[in-house]
Write a protein that holds these residues in place. Structure first.
Motif, PDB file in Angstrom:
ATOM      1  N   LYS A  30      39.988   1.432  49.077  1.00  0.00           N
ATOM      2  CA  LYS A  30      39.667   1.328  47.994  1.00  0.00           C
ATOM      3  C   LYS A  30      40.499   1.059  46.621  1.00  0.00           C
ATOM      4  O   LYS A  30      41.623   1.342  46.624  1.00  0.00           O
ATOM      5  CB  LYS A  30      38.779   2.590  47.449  1.00  0.00           C
ATOM      6  N   ASP A  31      39.844  -0.026  45.585  1.00  0.00           N
ATOM      7  CA  ASP A  31      40.639  -0.531  44.876  1.00  0.00           C
ATOM      8  C   ASP A  31      40.314   0.287  43.452  1.00  0.00           C
ATOM      9  O   ASP A  31      39.291   0.238  42.883  1.00  0.00           O
ATOM     10  CB  ASP A  31      40.353  -2.014  44.321  1.00  0.00           C
ATOM     11  N   ASN A  32      41.003   1.320  43.300  1.00  0.00           N
ATOM     12  CA  ASN A  32      40.816   2.296  42.270  1.00  0.00           C
ATOM     13  C   ASN A  32      40.927   1.772  41.065  1.00  0.00           C
ATOM     14  O   ASN A  32      40.531   2.401  39.860  1.00  0.00           O
ATOM     15  CB  ASN A  32      42.105   3.541  42.441  1.00  0.00           C
ATOM     16  N   ARG A  33      41.308   0.440  40.853  1.00  0.00           N
ATOM     17  CA  ARG A  33      41.322  -0.203  39.562  1.00  0.00           C
ATOM     18  C   ARG A  33      40.231  -0.532  38.906  1.00  0.00           C
ATOM     19  O   ARG A  33      39.875  -0.861  37.747  1.00  0.00           O
ATOM     20  CB  ARG A  33      42.396  -1.482  39.307  1.00  0.00           C
ATOM     21  N   ASN A  34      38.944  -0.862  39.992  1.00  0.00           N
ATOM     22  CA  ASN A  34      37.773  -1.222  39.562  1.00  0.00           C
ATOM     23  C   ASN A  34      37.094  -0.187  38.336  1.00  0.00           C
ATOM     24  O   ASN A  34      36.406  -0.470  37.324  1.00  0.00           O
ATOM     25  CB  ASN A  34      36.736  -1.278  40.674  1.00  0.00           C
ATOM     26  N   ALA A  35      37.429   1.119  38.504  1.00  0.00           N
ATOM     27  CA  ALA A  35      37.000   2.209  37.424  1.00  0.00           C
ATOM     28  C   ALA A  35      37.532   2.009  36.013  1.00  0.00           C
ATOM     29  O   ALA A  35      36.898   2.104  35.091  1.00  0.00           O
ATOM     30  CB  ALA A  35      37.320   3.670  37.791  1.00  0.00           C
ATOM     31  N   ASP A  36      38.737   1.246  36.095  1.00  0.00           N
ATOM     32  CA  ASP A  36      39.517   1.180  34.996  1.00  0.00           C
ATOM     33  C   ASP A  36      39.383  -0.243  34.203  1.00  0.00           C
ATOM     34  O   ASP A  36      39.761  -0.751  33.292  1.00  0.00           O
ATOM     35  CB  ASP A  36      40.946   1.373  34.990  1.00  0.00           C
ATOM     36  N   ARG A  37      38.504  -1.229  35.055  1.00  0.00           N
ATOM     37  CA  ARG A  37      38.436  -2.551  34.548  1.00  0.00           C
ATOM     38  C   ARG A  37      37.254  -2.631  33.539  1.00  0.00           C
ATOM     39  O   ARG A  37      36.381  -2.063  33.698  1.00  0.00           O
ATOM     40  CB  ARG A  37      38.186  -3.617  35.596  1.00  0.00           C
ATOM     41  N   LEU A  38      37.552  -3.438  32.572  1.00  0.00           N
ATOM     42  CA  LEU A  38      36.748  -3.839  31.480  1.00  0.00           C
ATOM     43  C   LEU A  38      35.887  -5.131  31.591  1.00  0.00           C
ATOM     44  O   LEU A  38      36.187  -5.930  32.422  1.00  0.00           O
ATOM     45  CB  LEU A  38      37.455  -3.737  29.994  1.00  0.00           C
ATOM     46  N   LEU A  39      34.625  -5.158  31.023  1.00  0.00           N
ATOM     47  CA  LEU A  39      33.528  -6.304  31.325  1.00  0.00           C
ATOM     48  C   LEU A  39      33.825  -7.395  29.983  1.00  0.00           C
ATOM     49  O   LEU A  39      33.957  -6.904  29.033  1.00  0.00           O
ATOM     50  CB  LEU A  39      32.352  -5.612  31.130  1.00  0.00           C
ATOM     51  N   TYR A  40      34.067  -8.428  30.416  1.00  0.00           N
ATOM     52  CA  TYR A  40      34.254  -9.584  29.792  1.00  0.00           C
ATOM     53  C   TYR A  40      33.106 -10.717  30.053  1.00  0.00           C
ATOM     54  O   TYR A  40      32.547 -10.692  31.347  1.00  0.00           O
ATOM     55  CB  TYR A  40      35.748 -10.251  29.808  1.00  0.00           C
ATOM     56  N   LYS A  41      32.926 -11.576  29.393  1.00  0.00           N
ATOM     57  CA  LYS A  41      31.979 -12.843  29.747  1.00  0.00           C
ATOM     58  C   LYS A  41      32.617 -13.931  29.101  1.00  0.00           C
ATOM     59  O   LYS A  41      33.459 -14.232  28.092  1.00  0.00           O
ATOM     60  CB  LYS A  41      30.698 -12.785  29.156  1.00  0.00           C
ATOM     61  N   SER A  74      19.845 -20.987  29.292  1.00  0.00           N
ATOM     62  CA  SER A  74      19.257 -22.068  28.747  1.00  0.00           C
ATOM     63  C   SER A  74      18.866 -21.974  27.242  1.00  0.00           C
ATOM     64  O   SER A  74      18.133 -22.626  26.748  1.00  0.00           O
ATOM     65  CB  SER A  74      18.036 -22.605  29.513  1.00  0.00           C
ATOM     66  N   ASP A  75      19.400 -20.915  26.523  1.00  0.00           N
ATOM     67  CA  ASP A  75      19.248 -20.662  25.170  1.00  0.00           C
ATOM     68  C   ASP A  75      20.514 -20.158  24.579  1.00  0.00           C
ATOM     69  O   ASP A  75      21.305 -19.348  24.744  1.00  0.00           O
ATOM     70  CB  ASP A  75      18.341 -19.279  25.024  1.00  0.00           C
ATOM     71  N   PRO A  76      20.814 -21.124  23.393  1.00  0.00           N
ATOM     72  CA  PRO A  76      20.091 -22.433  22.940  1.00  0.00           C
ATOM     73  C   PRO A  76      20.262 -23.594  23.969  1.00  0.00           C
ATOM     74  O   PRO A  76      19.602 -24.524  23.635  1.00  0.00           O
ATOM     75  CB  PRO A  76      20.562 -22.532  21.852  1.00  0.00           C
ATOM     76  N   THR A  77      21.480 -23.648  24.470  1.00  0.00           N
ATOM     77  CA  THR A  77      21.761 -24.803  25.430  1.00  0.00           C
ATOM     78  C   THR A  77      22.229 -24.253  26.892  1.00  0.00           C
ATOM     79  O   THR A  77      22.306 -23.020  27.012  1.00  0.00           O
ATOM     80  CB  THR A  77      23.102 -25.624  24.991  1.00  0.00           C
ATOM     81  N   GLU A  78      21.745 -25.170  27.936  1.00  0.00           N
ATOM     82  CA  GLU A  78      21.943 -24.906  29.085  1.00  0.00           C
ATOM     83  C   GLU A  78      23.432 -24.778  29.659  1.00  0.00           C
ATOM     84  O   GLU A  78      24.255 -25.529  29.120  1.00  0.00           O
ATOM     85  CB  GLU A  78      21.317 -25.965  30.171  1.00  0.00           C
ATOM     86  N   ARG A  79      23.780 -23.439  30.032  1.00  0.00           N
ATOM     87  CA  ARG A  79      25.117 -23.252  30.556  1.00  0.00           C
ATOM     88  C   ARG A  79      25.111 -22.097  31.423  1.00  0.00           C
ATOM     89  O   ARG A  79      24.344 -21.642  31.708  1.00  0.00           O
ATOM     90  CB  ARG A  79      25.893 -22.937  28.979  1.00  0.00           C
ATOM     91  N   VAL A  80      26.438 -22.043  32.136  1.00  0.00           N
ATOM     92  CA  VAL A  80      26.421 -21.016  33.161  1.00  0.00           C
ATOM     93  C   VAL A  80      27.247 -19.786  32.342  1.00  0.00           C
ATOM     94  O   VAL A  80      28.492 -19.895  31.930  1.00  0.00           O
ATOM     95  CB  VAL A  80      27.280 -21.640  34.442  1.00  0.00           C
ATOM     96  N   ARG A  81      26.903 -18.572  32.726  1.00  0.00           N
ATOM     97  CA  ARG A  81      27.319 -17.245  32.145  1.00  0.00           C
ATOM     98  C   ARG A  81      28.074 -16.703  33.425  1.00  0.00           C
ATOM     99  O   ARG A  81      27.427 -16.356  34.278  1.00  0.00           O
ATOM    100  CB  ARG A  81      26.621 -16.454  31.416  1.00  0.00           C
ATOM    101  N   LEU A  82      29.394 -16.331  33.098  1.00  0.00           N
ATOM    102  CA  LEU A  82      30.132 -15.588  34.102  1.00  0.00           C
ATOM    103  C   LEU A  82      30.690 -14.314  33.555  1.00  0.00           C
ATOM    104  O   LEU A  82      31.125 -13.900  32.242  1.00  0.00           O
ATOM    105  CB  LEU A  82      31.309 -16.248  34.336  1.00  0.00           C
ATOM    106  N   MET A  83      30.292 -13.283  34.114  1.00  0.00           N
ATOM    107  CA  MET A  83      30.618 -11.648  33.715  1.00  0.00           C
ATOM    108  C   MET A  83      31.814 -11.224  34.709  1.00  0.00           C
ATOM    109  O   MET A  83      32.050 -11.406  35.855  1.00  0.00           O
ATOM    110  CB  MET A  83      29.182 -10.649  34.054  1.00  0.00           C
ATOM    111  N   LEU A  84      32.976 -11.125  33.905  1.00  0.00           N
ATOM    112  CA  LEU A  84      34.290 -10.949  34.532  1.00  0.00           C
ATOM    113  C   LEU A  84      34.599  -9.224  34.376  1.00  0.00           C
ATOM    114  O   LEU A  84      34.214  -8.729  33.392  1.00  0.00           O
ATOM    115  CB  LEU A  84      35.329 -11.587  33.815  1.00  0.00           C
ATOM    116  N   ARG A  85      35.138  -8.718  35.621  1.00  0.00           N
ATOM    117  CA  ARG A  85      35.895  -7.457  35.358  1.00  0.00           C
ATOM    118  C   ARG A  85      37.260  -7.733  35.489  1.00  0.00           C
ATOM    119  O   ARG A  85      37.848  -8.137  36.550  1.00  0.00           O
ATOM    120  CB  ARG A  85      35.153  -6.704  36.543  1.00  0.00           C
ATOM    121  N   LEU A  86      37.887  -7.230  34.432  1.00  0.00           N
ATOM    122  CA  LEU A  86      39.366  -7.524  34.207  1.00  0.00           C
ATOM    123  C   LEU A  86      40.028  -6.177  33.890  1.00  0.00           C
ATOM    124  O   LEU A  86      39.592  -4.968  33.552  1.00  0.00           O
ATOM    125  CB  LEU A  86      39.687  -8.363  32.840  1.00  0.00           C
ATOM    126  N   ASP A  87      41.242  -6.089  34.274  1.00  0.00           N
ATOM    127  CA  ASP A  87      42.308  -5.169  34.179  1.00  0.00           C
ATOM    128  C   ASP A  87      42.203  -4.509  32.657  1.00  0.00           C
ATOM    129  O   ASP A  87      42.355  -5.232  31.857  1.00  0.00           O
ATOM    130  CB  ASP A  87      43.543  -5.253  34.613  1.00  0.00           C
TER     131      ASP A  87
END
Length: 283
Positions: A30-41, A74-87
């Motif tokens: 188990k990666d115990n760091r997941n509980a301490d990782r923050l969400l970015y986009k 697709s609002d306001p322009t078409e793009r791809v959104r990535l949600m990242l979990r970082l230390d």
């Protein structure tokens, strides 16, 4: 006597032992760091083909998290959104940007984080309002896309060459060749006929006609003007004669009217004549 063996207890013990072993293995991995990782986009305007969820996120080549979710916006322009979990101990600043990089020769992508400068404000993030990391196009990805485009253009060129080869093979047919020969002969004959007609054409005659045409038109105009003037004069004379005749006709009409009146008054005289009636016997 042999003691009875309780197979239910034995089976339960084996199952419990397996579960404990699986739990122990999961705890170890188990990666115990997941509980301490923050969400970015972050957002990408290019294609992210080859990038999967749970793909690695690296900062200067060091793994610091993973891609949690990929979605299309697709609002306001078409793009791809990535949600990242970082230390959580990783300092994400305003100068940090994300790019897409290939992982070896597998064709899979991962997110590479880099920073233009160590200075910059630290991005504050949370689960409800994740901070946005700017993105830049990867030169390797752009080069790969250009190579794919070049391959497509090469395939189109190959297809065009095949079509050209087929058309050339059609032109080598004897019937088509004879038709081309006949067409060229007709064009040659047409050119010779046009040249002969041009040679037969005398420019001097055309120039002389062009010089005489204004004179002829001027004479025609003068003659037409004279005819109109003469016609006008004749009409004027006719009008004058008509007026004179009307003046002479008026007395004649008066005399005719007087004569008619006399004839009406003396109608009995005209019928009986000037003879007198004979006298009666008593006269």
């Amino acid at each position: 006597m042999n003691p009875r063996i309780n197979y239910t207890l034995v089976g339960g013990f084996v199952i419990a032992l397996v579960l404990v072993g699986l739990f122990f293995i999961g705890w170890l991995t188990k990666d115990n760091r997941n509980a301490d990782r923050l969400l970015y986009k972050t957002y990408f305007y290019d294609s992210v083909s080859g990038l999967n969820e749970r793909a690695a996120v690296k900062y200067r080549g060091v793994p610091v998290g993973y891609v949690e979710k990929i979605s299309l916006i697709s609002d306001p322009t078409e793009r791809v959104r990535l949600m990242l979990r970082l230390d959580s101990d990783l300092s994400i600043r305003s100068s940090t940007y994300a790019t897409l990089q290939y992982q070896g020769i597998t064709g899979l992508l991962f997110v590479e984080l880099q920073s233009t400068a160590p200075q910059g404000d630290v991005l504050l993030t949370s689960e409800k309002t994740p901070a946005t990391i700017t993105s830049q196009g990867s030169r390797l990805v752009e080069m790969t896309e250009k190579i794919d485009q070049a391959i497509q253009n090469f395939n189109q060129l190959t297809h065009s060459l095949n079509n050209l080869t087929q058309q050339l093979s059609v032109l080598t047919d004897q019937t088509v060749q004879q038709q081309l020969v006949d067409l060229l002969a007709s064009l040659e004959q047409l050119s010779i006929t046009a040249e002969q007609r041009l040679n037969a054409f005398d420019p001097e005659v055309y120039q002389q006609t062009a010089r005489q045409l204004p004179i002829y038109l001027e004479q025609l105009q003068n003659n037409f003007t004279k005819e109109l003037q003469q016609m006008g004069q004749q009409l004027q004379h006719l009008s004058e004669d008509t007026q004179a005749s009307s003046r002479l006709l008026s007395p004649l009409l008066l005399q005719a009217e007087t004569l008619a009146e006399q004839l009406r008054l003396e109608s009995n005289t005209w019928l009986r004549g000037n003879r007198t009636q004979p006298a009666g016997p008593n006269q």
